[in-house]
Design an enzyme around this catalytic site. Structure first.
Site, PDB file in Angstrom:
ATOM      1  N   SER A 287       0.788  -1.229   0.000  1.00  0.00           N
ATOM      2  CA  SER A 287       0.000   0.000   0.000  1.00  0.00           C
ATOM      3  C   SER A 287       0.820   1.280   0.000  1.00  0.00           C
ATOM      4  O   SER A 287       0.336   2.311  -0.447  1.00  0.00           O
ATOM      5  CB  SER A 287      -0.985  -0.002   1.163  1.00  0.00           C
ATOM      6  OG  SER A 287      -0.327  -0.302   2.374  1.00  0.00           O
TER       7      SER A 287
ATOM      8  N   LYS B  83     -11.745  -0.098  -1.202  1.00  0.00           N
ATOM      9  CA  LYS B  83     -10.899   0.531  -2.210  1.00  0.00           C
ATOM     10  C   LYS B  83     -11.608   0.586  -3.560  1.00  0.00           C
ATOM     11  O   LYS B  83     -12.515   1.360  -3.724  1.00  0.00           O
ATOM     12  CB  LYS B  83      -9.554  -0.167  -2.209  1.00  0.00           C
ATOM     13  CG  LYS B  83      -8.796   0.358  -0.981  1.00  0.00           C
ATOM     14  CD  LYS B  83      -7.872  -0.520  -0.296  1.00  0.00           C
ATOM     15  CE  LYS B  83      -7.432   0.202   0.986  1.00  0.00           C
ATOM     16  NZ  LYS B  83      -6.811  -0.676   1.939  1.00  0.00           N
TER      17      LYS B  83
ATOM     18  N   HIS C 132      -5.458  -3.749  -2.607  1.00  0.00           N
ATOM     19  CA  HIS C 132      -5.286  -2.722  -3.649  1.00  0.00           C
ATOM     20  C   HIS C 132      -5.317  -3.296  -5.059  1.00  0.00           C
ATOM     21  O   HIS C 132      -5.554  -2.562  -6.013  1.00  0.00           O
ATOM     22  CB  HIS C 132      -3.967  -1.977  -3.445  1.00  0.00           C
ATOM     23  CG  HIS C 132      -3.950  -1.155  -2.201  1.00  0.00           C
ATOM     24  ND1 HIS C 132      -4.524   0.096  -2.130  1.00  0.00           N
ATOM     25  CD2 HIS C 132      -3.462  -1.412  -0.968  1.00  0.00           C
ATOM     26  CE1 HIS C 132      -4.369   0.576  -0.911  1.00  0.00           C
ATOM     27  NE2 HIS C 132      -3.731  -0.325  -0.176  1.00  0.00           N
TER      28      HIS C 132
HETATM   29  C1  LIG Z   1      -6.689  -0.863   3.269  1.00  0.00           C
HETATM   30  C2  LIG Z   1      -6.043  -2.147   3.562  1.00  0.00           C
HETATM   31  C3  LIG Z   1      -6.580  -3.011   4.514  1.00  0.00           C
HETATM   32  C4  LIG Z   1      -7.736  -2.619   5.384  1.00  0.00           C
HETATM   33  O1  LIG Z   1      -8.925  -2.687   4.687  1.00  0.00           O
HETATM   34  P1  LIG Z   1     -10.204  -1.878   5.234  1.00  0.00           P
HETATM   35  O2  LIG Z   1     -11.332  -2.494   4.530  1.00  0.00           O
HETATM   36  O3  LIG Z   1      -9.947  -0.447   4.899  1.00  0.00           O
HETATM   37  O4  LIG Z   1     -10.250  -2.086   6.722  1.00  0.00           O
HETATM   38  C5  LIG Z   1      -6.001  -4.251   4.667  1.00  0.00           C
HETATM   39  N1  LIG Z   1      -4.920  -4.608   3.952  1.00  0.00           N
HETATM   40  C6  LIG Z   1      -4.354  -3.780   3.041  1.00  0.00           C
HETATM   41  C7  LIG Z   1      -3.150  -4.235   2.279  1.00  0.00           C
HETATM   42  C8  LIG Z   1      -4.888  -2.522   2.834  1.00  0.00           C
HETATM   43  O5  LIG Z   1      -4.331  -1.703   1.962  1.00  0.00           O
END
Ligand SMILES: *Cc1c(COP(=O)(O)O)cnc(C)c1O
Length: 382
Positions: free
Chosen positions: A174, A234, A202
């Site tokens: 991320s 996302k 992502h």
């Molecule tokens: C954003 C993210 C999460 C968390 O997901 P949410 O649905 O926002 O709680 C978990 N793992 C990765 C790699 C992320 O980028």
């Protein structure tokens, strides 16, 4: 003894995390001070969080109820949830799927359910915080390898034999925007008889021509050693998450995963929005537009020193906190919201600008950002 007012040591001003209040209007952010900036900092890669059909989907379901009223175990289990689980499993190429409240809850609960005191978890150092926390909560021995270092991982696997082990990695990372080496990870999982858990928060909805993500791109979705996590937060433009794997594994999680069993089920409106988003992603218009905008951006930033990334996350390494903040401020003056990402989110000395692209960006907005970046660099902030 401190009381609740002075429990925490005050942080130095430059280390305080900022939570800028902003209202979103499509791809624009309206800040409290009246400025309107083009948002290059969201994870809404396909623009679906404000897409008319997705909003309509949610609104339709809201006619009946807001909250789902209980955990799925008790009385919160709506048929829509099972339908979406089946659609997600088919789309991603896995046997079975389990919805969870969020990606954070999915990862914490997944690793806690999968691993115990006698087990071993092998994790990339740059994994998302939720995977780190889940590993700690599981009580398993945690071995972290340098980012993408397959040789070090292989060495750790040889040195720490045990019956039940798993390799855990982000799919797309991320903060760096680079990708796990899925074929190498799976080959190691097979050679050393371990599971492989991939969190493709992502990559889901963005990678591959059909947006099915990193494991589908490598043709390994549905592999019996593979468990995958995806989120609606996302590219789906909503909220919530899901876990994919063999049917027996998902059934086992349904019985054991505490963050699912002891938490209120997702609101049905959120499920309906995700179902609409999935239909749009499968049609492919937004996914292809994201890929076009990504190509446009990459073609324009040659020589600016961006980190190598083929994903919608495009980081520009700056180094010092102050320099990254100054660059970010200069871009804001030019009308673009690009935050400086600083420690402790990233390692000391690697403060960066993290630009994220979306299908909702126009050509003019992307060209404008590139021009503003070039001008800010000439002013010596970089
Ligand atoms: C954003 C993210 C999460 C968390 O997901 P949410 O649905 O926002 O709680 C978990 N793992 C990765 C790699 C992320 O980028």
């Amino acid at each position: 003894m401190p009381d609740a007012r002075n429990w925490f040591e005050p942080l130095p001003e430059y280390r305080r995390r900022r939570f800028p209040a902003c209202r979103r209007e499509g791809i624009e952010l309206c800040l409290e001070d009246g400025r309107r900036l083009i948002n290059f900092a969201g994870n809404d890669y396909l623009g679906l969080s404000t897409h008319e059909a997705v909003c309509m989907g949610a609104r339709g379901a809201l006619g009946e109820a807001v909250g789902s009223g209980a955990s799925r175990l008790v009385s919160g289990d709506d048929p829509l949830m099972h339908r979406l689980e089946a659609k997600l499993a088919r789309w991603k190429g896995f046997e079975s799927c389990l919805l969870v409240g969020s990606g954070m809850l999915a990862n914490i609960g997944l690793l806690q359910a999968l691993a115990g005191r006698h087990d071993h978890i092998f994790a990339d150092r740059l994994n998302h915080a939720s995977l780190v926390d889940g590993a700690r909560l599981s009580g398993a021995s945690l071995h972290r390898f340098h980012h993408l270092d397959m040789a070090q991982l292989a060495g750790l696997l040889v040195r720490h034999p045990a019956e039940r082990r798993m390799i855990v990695s982000d799919g797309v990372f991320s903060m760096d925007g680079d990708c796990a080496n899925i074929p190498a990870l799976l080959a190691l999982a097979e050679a050393h008889d371990t599971l492989l858990v991939v969190d493709d928060a992502h990559g889901t909805g963005t990678l591959g021509r059909d947006g099915r993500g990193l494991t589908a791109l490598h043709g390994v979705a549905g592999h019996p050693r593979l468990i995958e996590v995806g989120t609606f937060g996302k590219a789906f433009g909503g909220y919530g998450a899901f876990i994919l794997g063999p049917a027996e594994l998902i059934d086992g999680l349904r019985q054991r995963q505490r963050t699912m069993i002891y938490s209120t089920a997702l609101p049905v409106a959120v499920i309906a929005a995700a179902e609409t988003a999935l239909a749009l992603i499968e049609r492919g218009e937004q996914v292809q537009q994201l890929h076009r905008q990504l190509a446009r951006f990459r073609a324009g930033i040659g020589g600016l020193g961006f980190m190598p990334s083929e994903t919608a996350i495009q980081p520009l390494l700056i180094g010092e906190d102050a320099a990254a903040l100054a660059m970010s401020a200069r871009l804001a003056e030019a009308g673009f919201f690009v935050p400086a990402i600083r420690p402790p989110t990233v390692p000391e000395g690697t403060s960066r600008l993290r630009i994220t692209l979306s299908a909702a960006h126009t050509d003019e907005q992307i060209d404008g950002l590139i021009a503003a970046l070039k001008s800010a660099m000439e002013h010596g902030d970089g």
